[in-house]
Design a protein around this motif. Structure first.
Motif, PDB file in Angstrom:
ATOM      1  N   ARG A   1      -1.511   7.548  -7.640  1.00 43.13           N
ATOM      2  CA  ARG A   1      -0.875   6.345  -7.123  1.00 43.13           C
ATOM      3  C   ARG A   1      -0.677   6.419  -5.612  1.00 43.13           C
ATOM      4  NH1 ARG A   1       4.673   4.657  -9.950  1.00 43.13           N
ATOM      5  NH2 ARG A   1       3.237   4.669 -11.741  1.00 43.13           N
ATOM      6  N   TYR A   2      -0.469   7.637  -5.093  1.00 45.61           N
ATOM      7  CA  TYR A   2      -0.275   7.812  -3.645  1.00 45.61           C
ATOM      8  C   TYR A   2      -1.607   7.970  -2.910  1.00 45.61           C
ATOM      9  CZ  TYR A   2       4.200   9.472  -5.663  1.00 45.61           C
ATOM     10  OH  TYR A   2       5.355   9.618  -6.403  1.00 45.61           O
ATOM     11  N   GLY A   3      -2.694   8.098  -3.651  1.00 45.40           N
ATOM     12  CA  GLY A   3      -4.012   8.271  -3.049  1.00 45.40           C
ATOM     13  C   GLY A   3      -4.541   9.685  -3.230  1.00 45.40           C
TER      14      GLY A   3
ATOM     15  N   TYR B   1      -2.621  22.997  -4.536  1.00 41.98           N
ATOM     16  CA  TYR B   1      -2.707  22.164  -5.737  1.00 41.98           C
ATOM     17  C   TYR B   1      -2.646  23.027  -7.005  1.00 41.98           C
ATOM     18  CZ  TYR B   1      -4.052  18.804  -2.227  1.00 41.98           C
ATOM     19  OH  TYR B   1      -4.050  18.005  -1.103  1.00 41.98           O
ATOM     20  N   ALA B   2      -1.838  24.083  -6.943  1.00 47.54           N
ATOM     21  CA  ALA B   2      -1.778  25.060  -8.029  1.00 47.54           C
ATOM     22  C   ALA B   2      -1.284  24.475  -9.347  1.00 47.54           C
ATOM     23  CB  ALA B   2      -0.884  26.229  -7.622  1.00 47.54           C
ATOM     24  N   LEU B   3      -0.545  23.363  -9.305  1.00 49.01           N
ATOM     25  CA  LEU B   3      -0.025  22.771 -10.538  1.00 49.01           C
ATOM     26  C   LEU B   3      -0.721  21.466 -10.910  1.00 49.01           C
ATOM     27  CD1 LEU B   3       3.816  23.440 -10.193  1.00 49.01           C
ATOM     28  CD2 LEU B   3       2.129  24.707 -11.528  1.00 49.01           C
ATOM     29  N   ASN B   4      -1.726  21.087 -10.148  1.00 46.27           N
ATOM     30  CA  ASN B   4      -2.471  19.880 -10.512  1.00 46.27           C
ATOM     31  C   ASN B   4      -3.171  20.057 -11.858  1.00 46.27           C
ATOM     32  OD1 ASN B   4      -1.853  18.838  -7.893  1.00 46.27           O
ATOM     33  ND2 ASN B   4      -3.754  17.656  -7.958  1.00 46.27           N
ATOM     34  N   PRO B   5      -3.336  18.988 -12.612  1.00 47.07           N
ATOM     35  CA  PRO B   5      -4.072  19.099 -13.881  1.00 47.07           C
ATOM     36  C   PRO B   5      -5.436  19.740 -13.696  1.00 47.07           C
ATOM     37  CG  PRO B   5      -2.981  16.982 -13.742  1.00 47.07           C
ATOM     38  CD  PRO B   5      -2.806  17.631 -12.407  1.00 47.07           C
ATOM     39  N   ASP B   6      -6.120  19.357 -12.616  1.00 49.81           N
ATOM     40  CA  ASP B   6      -7.417  19.929 -12.288  1.00 49.81           C
ATOM     41  C   ASP B   6      -7.235  20.931 -11.149  1.00 49.81           C
ATOM     42  OD1 ASP B   6     -10.001  20.585 -11.671  1.00 49.81           O
ATOM     43  OD2 ASP B   6     -10.601  18.572 -11.009  1.00 49.81           O
ATOM     44  N   LEU B   7      -7.341  22.212 -11.475  1.00 47.29           N
ATOM     45  CA  LEU B   7      -7.134  23.246 -10.462  1.00 47.29           C
ATOM     46  C   LEU B   7      -8.187  23.217  -9.362  1.00 47.29           C
ATOM     47  CD1 LEU B   7      -5.936  26.580 -12.118  1.00 47.29           C
ATOM     48  CD2 LEU B   7      -4.995  25.462 -10.090  1.00 47.29           C
ATOM     49  N   LYS B   8      -9.300  22.559  -9.621  1.00 49.04           N
ATOM     50  CA  LYS B   8     -10.367  22.499  -8.624  1.00 49.04           C
ATOM     51  C   LYS B   8     -10.181  21.345  -7.638  1.00 49.04           C
ATOM     52  CE  LYS B   8     -13.806  24.593 -11.704  1.00 49.04           C
ATOM     53  NZ  LYS B   8     -15.120  24.399 -12.389  1.00 49.04           N
ATOM     54  N   PHE B   9      -9.173  20.520  -7.882  1.00 49.39           N
ATOM     55  CA  PHE B   9      -8.945  19.390  -6.978  1.00 49.39           C
ATOM     56  C   PHE B   9      -8.643  19.890  -5.576  1.00 49.39           C
ATOM     57  CE2 PHE B   9      -6.071  16.480  -4.780  1.00 49.39           C
ATOM     58  CZ  PHE B   9      -6.814  15.309  -4.800  1.00 49.39           C
ATOM     59  N   ASN B  10      -9.211  19.225  -4.582  1.00 50.93           N
ATOM     60  CA  ASN B  10      -9.012  19.614  -3.192  1.00 50.93           C
ATOM     61  C   ASN B  10      -8.733  18.368  -2.361  1.00 50.93           C
ATOM     62  OD1 ASN B  10      -8.906  21.004  -0.798  1.00 50.93           O
ATOM     63  ND2 ASN B  10     -11.118  21.203  -0.569  1.00 50.93           N
ATOM     64  N   GLY B  11      -7.465  18.186  -2.005  1.00 49.57           N
ATOM     65  CA  GLY B  11      -7.071  17.043  -1.192  1.00 49.57           C
ATOM     66  C   GLY B  11      -6.922  17.428   0.267  1.00 49.57           C
ATOM     67  N   GLY B  12      -6.030  16.744   0.970  1.00 50.13           N
ATOM     68  CA  GLY B  12      -5.888  16.979   2.400  1.00 50.13           C
ATOM     69  C   GLY B  12      -4.883  18.031   2.787  1.00 50.13           C
ATOM     70  N   ASP B  13      -4.135  18.577   1.824  1.00 48.82           N
ATOM     71  CA  ASP B  13      -3.082  19.539   2.148  1.00 48.82           C
ATOM     72  C   ASP B  13      -3.613  20.957   2.285  1.00 48.82           C
ATOM     73  OD1 ASP B  13      -0.506  18.198   2.372  1.00 48.82           O
ATOM     74  OD2 ASP B  13      -0.828  17.597   0.296  1.00 48.82           O
ATOM     75  N   LYS B  14      -2.996  21.695   3.183  1.00 43.84           N
ATOM     76  CA  LYS B  14      -3.318  23.103   3.380  1.00 43.84           C
ATOM     77  C   LYS B  14      -2.095  23.936   3.002  1.00 43.84           C
ATOM     78  CE  LYS B  14      -7.267  21.766   4.951  1.00 43.84           C
ATOM     79  NZ  LYS B  14      -8.471  21.862   4.065  1.00 43.84           N
TER      80      LYS B  14
ATOM     81  N   GLU C   1       0.848  -1.195   0.000  1.00 41.01           N
ATOM     82  CA  GLU C   1       0.000   0.000   0.000  1.00 41.01           C
ATOM     83  C   GLU C   1       0.879   1.239   0.000  1.00 41.01           C
ATOM     84  OE1 GLU C   1      -2.189   1.057   3.527  1.00 41.01           O
ATOM     85  OE2 GLU C   1      -1.086  -0.388   4.754  1.00 41.01           O
ATOM     86  N   SER C   2       0.293   2.341  -0.429  1.00 44.41           N
ATOM     87  CA  SER C   2       1.049   3.591  -0.494  1.00 44.41           C
ATOM     88  C   SER C   2       1.040   4.304   0.852  1.00 44.41           C
ATOM     89  CB  SER C   2       0.445   4.507  -1.564  1.00 44.41           C
ATOM     90  OG  SER C   2      -0.885   4.857  -1.213  1.00 44.41           O
ATOM     91  N   LEU C   3       1.873   5.322   0.950  1.00 40.52           N
ATOM     92  CA  LEU C   3       1.933   6.148   2.150  1.00 40.52           C
ATOM     93  C   LEU C   3       0.877   7.234   2.060  1.00 40.52           C
ATOM     94  CD1 LEU C   3       5.809   6.513   2.214  1.00 40.52           C
ATOM     95  CD2 LEU C   3       4.445   5.083   3.753  1.00 40.52           C
ATOM     96  N   LYS C   4       0.081   7.391   3.089  1.00 43.49           N
ATOM     97  CA  LYS C   4      -0.970   8.411   3.068  1.00 43.49           C
ATOM     98  C   LYS C   4      -0.392   9.807   3.255  1.00 43.49           C
ATOM     99  CE  LYS C   4      -2.013   8.287   8.039  1.00 43.49           C
ATOM    100  NZ  LYS C   4      -3.072   8.079   9.071  1.00 43.49           N
ATOM    101  N   CYS C   5       0.808   9.894   3.863  1.00 45.48           N
ATOM    102  CA  CYS C   5       1.459  11.193   4.025  1.00 45.48           C
ATOM    103  C   CYS C   5       2.968  11.014   4.004  1.00 45.48           C
ATOM    104  CB  CYS C   5       1.012  11.878   5.321  1.00 45.48           C
ATOM    105  SG  CYS C   5       1.406  10.963   6.813  1.00 45.48           S
ATOM    106  N   VAL C   6       3.657  12.023   3.499  1.00 47.06           N
ATOM    107  CA  VAL C   6       5.122  12.054   3.487  1.00 47.06           C
ATOM    108  C   VAL C   6       5.554  13.437   3.952  1.00 47.06           C
ATOM    109  CG1 VAL C   6       7.196  12.001   2.046  1.00 47.06           C
ATOM    110  CG2 VAL C   6       5.371  10.336   1.652  1.00 47.06           C
ATOM    111  N   ARG C   7       6.530  13.459   4.864  1.00 41.19           N
ATOM    112  CA  ARG C   7       7.068  14.718   5.378  1.00 41.19           C
ATOM    113  C   ARG C   7       8.554  14.802   5.056  1.00 41.19           C
ATOM    114  NH1 ARG C   7       3.835  12.360   8.829  1.00 41.19           N
ATOM    115  NH2 ARG C   7       5.559  11.412  10.006  1.00 41.19           N
TER     116      ARG C   7
END
Length: 409
Positions: free
Chosen positions: A261-263, A209-222, A164-170
């Motif tokens: 791939r990372y979720g 997510y300023a460089l994501n293909p979809d600018l409207k994408f909203n994940g868990g990052d602030k 499984e992938s890592l849900k977070c990386v620091r």
């Protein structure tokens, strides 16, 4: 592509970083291994680059191409497989070349750390690149290969060992020795200047997510870290990392381009360690305040003028000592959704600002030119475009090492 004269052309070779890119190619590859040339707008300065890299036989070809002359840029692009661009700020000097490469099907890599400019290039020229087959890969230096490829590496390890992938990386910059080039500083100031004058740019810079293909994408990052924090990962105080604003966006774009791939809930952050105890806290506080002061000073033309008196000018860089080439150590900590933890260290054997950057950029170009890369034309990131092939080159030729560890020694 097979009929083109050169595998790689270094455009902007007369600048500080461009010279070191050319030196790496000259030292690492014979003419039989790599057909390459250097390019710029001044022939005499290009001849000086030959002297700098030790090309006594003048075996490296020179090409003349100006950032404002589309015909000269097209002529350069049409004879090479991959162009390396070291000409920044890219929003001032780099746009026309990206357009040309996207139109004529020439692969392209650069050192860009200017999020608004990259967003513009993606939006304006993705369709051209898709049609022509040009693979455009921004941020192939210290911004953002250690971040992007380090995350790619640790995620692969998690998949192999835990399925499984890592849900977070620091990411934590543990220590580093080196300096910044004038081009990097000029690019940073240029982004701040654009943000002051343009509300759209300010909103974009605030979007994780300023460089994501979809600018409207909203994940868990602030938003990125802005103050002092104590990190349980490294047991030290941390300060905001100057490059986080670009690196984090590249890593998140990679995740999207890799089909999440990372979720879709994957989180990524960056900081720099300053030490333990009161000394570490005060150092982190000083860096945090210093970054805020530099940002505020850069807002005005007068402030930028004052800062330039104390920082390397465009085309210049830190003093180079061959006996002390610099280094950096980065720690990555991650957890899977099932509770497993992974700790990984990435080490670079040169100054991140020019030595390691020049090698990473050069090897990215050679990877696109010579290795079997399966992606089609479009705008990619290092991890999503080159993946395992680039990992191999970075470790074999660019002085990077990746190692999973069991503790924070």
């Amino acid at each position: 592509m097979a009929t083109r004269t050169y595998d790689v052309v270094v455009w902007g070779a007369t600048g500080f970083t461009g010279q070191w890119v050319a030196k790496h190619l000259f030292d690492r590859y014979s003419k039989k291994q790599l057909r390459w040339a250097i390019a710029g707008r001044n022939e005499e300065k290009l001849r000086q680059v030959r002297h700098f890299i030790g090309d006594a036989k003048e075996s490296v070809d020179l090409l003349i191409a100006d950032s404002a002359d589309q015909a000269s840029l097209t002529a350069m692009a049409e004879v090479t497989k991959v162009i390396i661009s070291t000409v920044g700020p890219y929003s001032d000097y780099g746009s026309l070349l990206v357009k040309v490469c996207a139109m004529v099907g020439t692969d392209y890599v650069d050192l860009a750390g200017e999020v608004p400019w990259m967003r513009d290039m993606i939006d304006e020229y993705s369709e051209y690149a898709s049609k022509s087959g040009a693979r455009i890969v921004h941020s192939c230096g210290f911004d953002s290969i250690p971040s992007d490829m380090g995350t790619f590496y640790i995620q692969q390890h998690a998949q192999q060992h835990f399925a499984e992938s890592l849900k977070c990386v620091r990411y934590t910059l543990i220590k580093a020795k080196g300096g910044m080039s004038g081009g990097t500083i000029a690019s940073m100031m240029n982004v701040i200047k654009l943000a002051v004058n343009n509300r759209k740019v300010r909103r974009l810079l605030g979007n994780p997510y300023a460089l994501n293909p979809d600018l409207k994408f909203n994940g868990g990052d602030k938003r990125d870290q802005t103050g002092v924090r104590f990190s349980p990962d490294v047991q030290r105080w941390t300060a905001p990392f100057l490059m986080a604003g670009i690196n984090t966006r590249i890593v998140r774009r990679s995740n999207a381009l890799l089909g999440f791939r990372y979720g879709t809930d994957f989180r990524y952050s960056e900081s720099m360690a300053t030490g333990a105890g009161t000394k570490g806290y005060l150092a982190a506080k000083s860096i945090s305040l210093g970054l805020k002061a530099m940002t505020l000073t850069s807002v005005t033309r007068l402030g930028r003028s004052v800062l330039r008196r104390f920082l390397p000018a465009q085309g210049e860089g830190p003093e180079v000592n061959p006996d002390s080439p610099g280094f950096y150590v980065i720690q990555f900590n991650g957890e899977t959704r099932g509770g497993e933890s992974v700790v990984m260290r990435l080490k670079g054997d040169s100054d991140p600002g020019y030595g390691s950057t020049s090698k990473m950029l050069a090897e990215s170009a050679v990877c696109l030119a010579h290795d079997s890369i399966s992606v089609d034309g479009g705008f990619w990131t290092p991890a999503s475009a080159m993946g395992d092939a680039l990992l191999t080159r970075l470790q074999d030729n660019a002085g990077l090492s990746f190692s999973v560890i069991t503790d924070n020694d």
